[in-house]
Scaffold this motif. Structure first.
Motif, mmCIF file in Angstrom:
data_model
loop_
_atom_site.group_PDB
_atom_site.id
_atom_site.type_symbol
_atom_site.label_atom_id
_atom_site.label_comp_id
_atom_site.label_asym_id
_atom_site.label_seq_id
_atom_site.Cartn_x
_atom_site.Cartn_y
_atom_site.Cartn_z
ATOM 1 N N VAL A 169 0.808 -1.219 0.000
ATOM 2 C CA VAL A 169 0.000 0.000 0.000
ATOM 3 C C VAL A 169 0.844 1.273 0.000
ATOM 4 N N PHE A 170 2.047 1.244 0.571
ATOM 5 C CA PHE A 170 2.923 2.418 0.580
ATOM 6 C C PHE A 170 3.231 2.839 -0.856
ATOM 7 N N CYS A 171 3.718 1.891 -1.651
ATOM 8 C CA CYS A 171 4.024 2.189 -3.052
ATOM 9 C C CYS A 171 2.751 2.487 -3.834
ATOM 10 N N LEU A 172 1.716 1.689 -3.596
ATOM 11 C CA LEU A 172 0.477 1.823 -4.349
ATOM 12 C C LEU A 172 -0.059 3.248 -4.328
ATOM 13 N N SER A 173 -0.059 3.863 -3.155
ATOM 14 C CA SER A 173 -0.627 5.205 -3.040
ATOM 15 C C SER A 173 0.395 6.317 -3.260
ATOM 16 N N VAL A 174 1.594 6.167 -2.663
ATOM 17 C CA VAL A 174 2.570 7.258 -2.686
ATOM 18 C C VAL A 174 3.375 7.296 -3.982
ATOM 19 N N CYS A 175 3.710 6.130 -4.523
ATOM 20 C CA CYS A 175 4.614 6.074 -5.679
ATOM 21 C C CYS A 175 3.927 5.691 -6.983
ATOM 22 N N LEU A 176 2.620 5.424 -6.940
ATOM 23 C CA LEU A 176 1.892 5.048 -8.153
ATOM 24 C C LEU A 176 0.653 5.926 -8.338
ATOM 25 N N ASN A 177 -0.304 5.813 -7.425
ATOM 26 C CA ASN A 177 -1.551 6.570 -7.590
ATOM 27 C C ASN A 177 -1.350 8.079 -7.507
ATOM 28 N N ALA A 178 -0.644 8.532 -6.473
ATOM 29 C CA ALA A 178 -0.439 9.981 -6.313
ATOM 30 C C ALA A 178 0.329 10.587 -7.486
ATOM 31 N N PRO A 179 1.405 9.953 -7.974
ATOM 32 C CA PRO A 179 2.089 10.509 -9.149
ATOM 33 C C PRO A 179 1.197 10.562 -10.390
ATOM 34 N N LEU A 180 0.422 9.499 -10.628
ATOM 35 C CA LEU A 180 -0.398 9.466 -11.843
ATOM 36 C C LEU A 180 -1.487 10.531 -11.841
ATOM 37 N N ILE A 181 -2.132 10.760 -10.711
ATOM 38 C CA ILE A 181 -3.187 11.769 -10.718
ATOM 39 C C ILE A 181 -2.603 13.178 -10.629
ATOM 40 N N SER A 182 -1.277 13.249 -10.371
ATOM 41 C CA SER A 182 -0.594 14.551 -10.342
ATOM 42 C C SER A 182 0.082 14.859 -11.673
ATOM 43 N N GLY A 183 0.083 13.900 -12.593
ATOM 44 C CA GLY A 183 0.721 14.108 -13.886
ATOM 45 C C GLY A 183 2.226 13.960 -13.849
ATOM 46 N N ALA A 184 2.753 13.308 -12.819
ATOM 47 C CA ALA A 184 4.197 13.137 -12.680
ATOM 48 C C ALA A 184 4.680 11.942 -13.509
ATOM 49 N N THR A 185 5.988 11.748 -13.540
ATOM 50 C CA THR A 185 6.595 10.612 -14.236
ATOM 51 C C THR A 185 7.168 9.639 -13.218
#
Length: 517
Positions: free
Chosen positions: A224-240
């Motif tokens: 869940v750490f990666c799922l939210s912080v390193c995957l979901n949050a970057p994608l909805i923020s438009g990050a790479t």
């Protein structure tokens, strides 16, 4: 808004922007969104309906992202599973979760074939072809589950037809995350679309994620750490995302420098490996604006040593699966406090309570409880455990903590890990902090063991940096820094400490080892 629609919005806004780098692969937001849509359509063609459950057993890869978001777009519920689990652990979770389909690595096909008879609800095995040579070694026809097997690319191919995603409610279950099962069989925390989207949105906002960020995604995606912080949050923020299939200090340093990474997130063990490796230099991390630590408490000595060596600041946070997961982070607009997990992120409340559920004043130790849109719906098929965990809308974390006058929280220890020596409370973390401060200690873990005179005694496990360190010197070091009742009565030297796949030290494995001896 949910994660799937947020990805569509990002693709419409900046379709040509790079969504991820993975080995020699790169995909734009438009390409990722199209792949997600095709996979969702392919699932529909296989007969996956809204509300069906899909187990996802892959490592860090584009297939994980496409499977997760594709299933969510199809209205299904995803159960991410650690691919390193034993056959018995995987079988239990897939069966308990009532999974209709399993998306898995090609290397796991023999395992799936072995446990299929215990999985009556599974109709499809979708195989991710990660290694062509390995796939050729055994022909699929050799497996009894051959008729249930489809390749990932085949599902993508049949997903070319027109597809109209079903309407998804924010309260529908998006993901079921099974806890590590430290107190018995793992339980599935049901996280809704609202839970996951709100936490990803609030994480991104609190940590100031933007399309300019390039985020190192090396933590396990099933966690869940990666799922939210390193995957979901970057994608909805438009990050790479800079995705790594596995953790390697050498590769982290090289890729961070090559891609000019701006954010690194890891667990304390990763920071320790990076610090101890001797391979990296401050210029490798010169582009980083933020380092994030979570998963377990970071020893202050490690935090300070790492920051000094690499000239970066680490923002420690806190979360748990049942809260999607983040509830606190050290703020970026105020001083970072070493040893603190920070302050409540937006839209989430944290407080410290006593045994009666009454809030305690600043400075007093009690149980940390959490409330917000990120708190789970409950445990799948475990209503009694749900009632015990969520009371009056507050999630009881089981962690002992305190709050200071400025609203910063500090984890003292797990409630169940508290050691009581002759009636005095000993928190393992405070003893571990002392051990970590010794220049010849690489890692340390402390736990309580039965003692005929005092009820419990403190036992320390230490990984030494060199053979010159001995128990007598280390005990003398502790005596100068700890009260007598907090002193380890025994110190065991090990070459390494047992850890789970996220790098968290497993005290329960150490305790089991002690009991067996």
């Amino acid at each position: 808004m949910n994660l799937s629609t947020a990805l569509e919005h990002a693709a419409a806004k900046q379709g040509g922007k790079v969504a991820y780098h993975f080995l020699d692969q790169t995909a734009t937001y438009e390409e990722l969104n199209m792949a997600v849509h095709r996979f969702a359509s392919g699932l529909k063609a296989l007969g996956i309906e809204q509300g069906d459950h899909l187990a996802l057993i892959t490592g860090n890869s584009p297939q994980f992202i496409i499977s997760l978001y594709g299933a969510l777009r199809a209205g299904a519920t995803v159960i991410p599973i650690n691919p390193l689990y034993s056959p018995e652990e995987i079988s239990y979770i897939v069966q308990n979760a009532d999974a209709k389909a399993v998306i898995l690595l090609d290397i796991l096909v023999p395992l799936a074939n072995k446990i299929d008879q215990t999985l009556p609800f599974v109709e499809h095995y979708i195989v991710c072809e990660m290694n062509e040579e390995r796939t050729k070694e055994k022909q699929p026809e050799e497996f009894s589950i051959y008729k249930k097997m489809k390749t990932f690319s085949k599902v993508m191919d049949i997903g070319l037809q027109p597809f109209h995603p079903p309407a998804v409610s924010e309260d529908d279950t998006a993901v079921i995350l099974y806890t590590s099962g430290t107190t018995g069989k793992p339980k599935g925390a049901m996280l809704s679309h609202k839970n996951l989207y709100s936490n990803a949105r609030d994480i991104g906002s609190y940590l100031q994620f933007s399309e300019k960020d390039r985020i190192i995604t090396v933590l396990p995606m099933f966690h869940v750490f990666c799922l939210s912080v390193c995957l979901n949050a970057p994608l909805i923020s438009g990050a790479t995302m800079i995705i790594f299939p596995k953790f390697s200090p050498k590769e982290i340093f090289a890729q961070a420098k090559q891609h000019q990474a701006t954010v690194f997130a890891g667990v304390p063990t990763m920071y320790n490996f990076l610090y101890q490796s001797g391979e990296g230099h401050s210029e490798d991390f010169a582009s980083l604006r933020l380092c994030i630590s979570g998963g377990s408490s970071m020893p202050v000595a490690l935090l300070e040593n790492f920051e000094k060596k690499f000239n970066v600041k680490i923002s420690e946070g806190y979360g748990l699966s049942e809260a999607s997961p983040v509830t606190t982070f050290n703020p970026l607009d105020r001083p970072r406090k070493a040893g603190s997990i920070g302050c409540s992120i937006m839209n989430v409340e944290n407080k410290i309570v006593n045994e009666m559920g009454e809030e305690l004043p600043a400075g007093e130790v009690g149980e940390l409880v959490v409330r917000g849109p990120n708190v789970m719906k409950g445990y799948y098929k475990h209503p009694e455990d749900t009632s015990a965990a969520i009371k009056d809308g507050w999630l009881y974390t089981g962690d002992l903590a305190r709050r200071d006058e400025e609203g910063y929280f500090y984890i003292v220890d797990r409630k169940k890990d508290l050691i009581i020596v002759g009636g005095y409370n000993v928190y393992p973390r405070e003893v571990e902090e002392v051990l970590y401060n010794h220049p010849d200690v690489v890692e340390a873990a402390v736990l309580g063991v039965p003692d005929p005179n005092y009820g419990e005694a403190v036992l320390a496990f230490v990984v030494p940096k060199n053979k010159e360190l001995n128990k007598e010197n280390l005990m003398d070091y502790c005596r100068r820094r700890l009260a007598d009742y907090k002193l380890p009565q025994q110190i065991e030297f090990l070459e390494e400490l047992p850890k789970n796949t996220t790098g968290k030290i497993l005290r329960r494995a150490l305790k089991k080892q002690v009991l067996q001896n």
